[in-house]
Each structure stands twice: as structure tokens, then as C-alpha cells.
Design an enzyme around this catalytic site. Structure first.
Site, PDB file in Angstrom:
ATOM      1  N   VAL A   8       0.854  -1.191   0.000  1.00 28.86           N
ATOM      2  CA  VAL A   8       0.000   0.000   0.000  1.00 28.86           C
ATOM      3  C   VAL A   8       0.885   1.233   0.000  1.00 28.86           C
ATOM      4  CG1 VAL A   8      -1.852   1.256   1.171  1.00 28.86           C
ATOM      5  CG2 VAL A   8      -1.754  -1.251   1.337  1.00 28.86           C
ATOM      6  N   ASN A  66      -2.203   4.093  -3.658  1.00 28.11           N
ATOM      7  CA  ASN A  66      -2.995   5.074  -2.923  1.00 28.11           C
ATOM      8  C   ASN A  66      -2.330   6.446  -2.850  1.00 28.11           C
ATOM      9  OD1 ASN A  66      -4.940   6.046  -0.661  1.00 28.11           O
ATOM     10  ND2 ASN A  66      -2.906   6.195   0.256  1.00 28.11           N
ATOM     11  N   ARG A 100       4.469  -1.140 -12.897  1.00 27.48           N
ATOM     12  CA  ARG A 100       5.517  -1.689 -13.763  1.00 27.48           C
ATOM     13  C   ARG A 100       6.494  -2.553 -12.974  1.00 27.48           C
ATOM     14  NH1 ARG A 100      10.606  -0.267 -15.641  1.00 27.48           N
ATOM     15  NH2 ARG A 100      11.000  -0.731 -17.863  1.00 27.48           N
ATOM     16  N   TYR A 132      -5.053  17.488 -10.761  1.00 27.62           N
ATOM     17  CA  TYR A 132      -5.651  16.344 -10.076  1.00 27.62           C
ATOM     18  C   TYR A 132      -6.650  15.648 -10.997  1.00 27.62           C
ATOM     19  CZ  TYR A 132      -8.134  13.679  -6.468  1.00 27.62           C
ATOM     20  OH  TYR A 132      -8.707  12.668  -5.727  1.00 27.62           O
ATOM     21  N   LYS A 136      -6.100  11.887 -12.545  1.00 23.80           N
ATOM     22  CA  LYS A 136      -7.023  10.808 -12.209  1.00 23.80           C
ATOM     23  C   LYS A 136      -7.699  10.256 -13.458  1.00 23.80           C
ATOM     24  CE  LYS A 136      -6.467  10.601  -7.735  1.00 23.80           C
ATOM     25  NZ  LYS A 136      -5.853   9.412  -7.098  1.00 23.80           N
ATOM     26  N   VAL A 164     -13.531  10.836   2.037  1.00 22.68           N
ATOM     27  CA  VAL A 164     -13.164  10.393   3.383  1.00 22.68           C
ATOM     28  C   VAL A 164     -12.542  11.576   4.123  1.00 22.68           C
ATOM     29  CG1 VAL A 164     -11.716   8.803   4.701  1.00 22.68           C
ATOM     30  CG2 VAL A 164     -12.818   8.035   2.585  1.00 22.68           C
ATOM     31  N   THR A 166      -9.956  13.317   5.728  1.00 21.97           N
ATOM     32  CA  THR A 166      -8.509  13.226   5.872  1.00 21.97           C
ATOM     33  C   THR A 166      -7.940  14.644   5.964  1.00 21.97           C
ATOM     34  OG1 THR A 166      -8.072  13.309   3.484  1.00 21.97           O
ATOM     35  CG2 THR A 166      -8.465  11.127   4.461  1.00 21.97           C
TER      36      THR A 166
END
Length: 244
Positions: A8, A66, A100, A132, A136, A164, A166
């Protein structure tokens, strides 16, 4: 049998921290990435880190890309070129380099899943934080391309976590007055379902925590998914479109 291995990135805080903890609770050996461990935009550091992980565990079963940042919430004319490109590098080059590096080991094992933490911003037109949004959107295309390795046992998914609470989202003007947030456990539930192979029909596509559930996604897949469902592509104007 050894525990399955998950990697992660951006796991030191925010969504990544929650997802890494959920995977550990589910029995995964989790390798947590951060800038201190290996900057995801540095190909040498990424290759070295993945090599160390393979040396410790001999495998990677799940990669969660992430790590991400957002540029200033201003229009294109007011954007800073250096920050704009840095945002693209973290949000797109990072997942590319990680994928990769990990993909050959998954292909050799004949199995693996890659989850890119994406956003609804990839699919909508906004005039602020354009780096951004662009990053994305491009990440969605990377996910679709990676998913074409399913015949070699490797599948890829876009997981949009909703909003979320954060440090990043709380600092954004767009969420200043927000009262409803996606609970991290809801995001983790979908990630764990993907990791278990319960959503393999959604390979190459996006699922959205807080709106989609395991049950709703299974029901929709049972109806049959068109090639363009939950992917980023060109919406043609009809059968007479020369691009058809």
C-alpha cells in the site's frame, strides 16, 4: 501457507493508513509505503523497494496505489506549472512505476490484483485543481490497460473512496461545509472484496465506495457489463458516428 502480501503506497496517513490496517486485520502481510520508504515518482527507489519486498516475501498478491496529492483549487490560468506537474507525477507516474515494478512478479505467479485509488473527478469536467482531474482521468486509462492482463492472471481496478475525512480533504475549499463523509471502513470493505476476487467481473473498471456495495456490484455484473461500463472513453453520438 504464508500470509498473502499487500503493498500500500501512501500508507502513513489518511485513506492509505486505514486500508493498510484493514488488510492487516484480514491476515495480510502489509508493506506500507511512504515518501521516506520510497518516493513513488523515483523509478530507482521504486524498483529497489519492490525488490526488497520480493526478497522478504517472495510474492506480491495485492498492490494498492494510494499515494496522491492535489494541486491548488484554482483555475488553469492561475495554476503553478511546477505544482501542476508534480501533482501529475505523484498521481499518475507513481502508480505507473509501482505497477511496472510489481506486474512481472504477479504475471510470473499467474495471479495478482492491482487497485488504483481514483476519484469521480476523473470522469467530470472541473475548472479547478486541473492537474488532479487530469491525473485521475489518465489513471483510469492506466487501470483499463493494466486490466488487459487478466489472461495472465492479473486484474486491475479503480476504487473511488468518495470523500473520506482526511487532512487533504479537510483542507479543501470544496469540502469546507461538508457534513457527510465516507467512512474508511466502507472503502476497506470494497477493497477486501476486490482482494478476495469477489469483484473480478469489474476488472478494468471503477467501483465507488459509499454508493456501490458488494451486493449491488455483483447484481449489476450478473446482468452483464458492456465494454464501456464504468470506464473512461469516448461517448459517441449514435450509430451514424464515424467513430463507431
Amino acid at each position: 501457507m504464508t500470509d498473502p502480501v499487500a503493498v500500500v503506497t501512501g500508507a502513513s496517513r489518511g485513506i492509505g493508513h486505514h486500508l493498510a490496517a484493514a488488510l492487516e486485520d484480514a491476515g495480510y502481510a502489509v508493506e506500507r509505503g511512504s515518501r521516506a520508504v520510497a518516493p513513488v515518482t523515483d523509478p530507482v527507489a521504486v524498483e529497489r523497494w519492490v525488490g526488497e519486498i520480493i526478497g522478504r516475501h517472495g510474492r506480491v498478491d495485492l498492490l494498492v496505489n494510494n499515494a496522491g496529492v492535489i494541486d491548488r483549487e484554482v483555475g488553469l490560468l492561475d495554476s503553478d506549472p511546477e505544482q501542476w506537474w508534480e501533482t501529475i507525477e505523484v498521481n499518475l507516474r507513481g502508480p505507473y512505476l509501482m505497477t511496472r515494478a510489481v506486474l512481472p512478479h504477479m504475471v510470473a505467479a499467474g495471479a495478482g490484483r492491482i487497485v488504483n485509488i481514483n476519484s469521480g473527478a476523473a470522469y467530470r469536467n472541473y475548472d479547478i485543481a486541473t492537474a488532479y482531474n487530469v491525473g485521475k482521468g489518465a489513471l483510469a486509462r492506466l487501470t483499463a490497460a493494466t486490466g488487459l492482463n487478466a489472461d495472465r492472471g492479473v486484474r486491475a481496478f479503480d476504487l473511488a473512496p468518495g470523500v473520506v475525512r482526511t487532512d487533504m480533504t479537510q483542507a479543501m475549499d470544496a469540502h469546507r461545509d461538508r457534513t457527510e463523509w465516507t467512512e474508511p471502513a466502507v472503502v476497506a470493505d470494497l477493497l477486501l472484496a476486490i482482494a478476495r476476487g469477489e469483484l473480478d467481473d469489474w476488472n478494468g473498471r471503477m467501483v465507488r465506495a459509499g454508493i456501490d456495495t458488494l451486493e449491488s456490484l455483483k447484481a449489476r455484473a450478473a446482468q452483464g457489463l458492456a465494454e464501456s461500463d464504468r470506464t473512461l472513453g469516448l461517448l459517441r453520438w449514435g450509430d451514424d458516428d464515424p467513430l463507431t
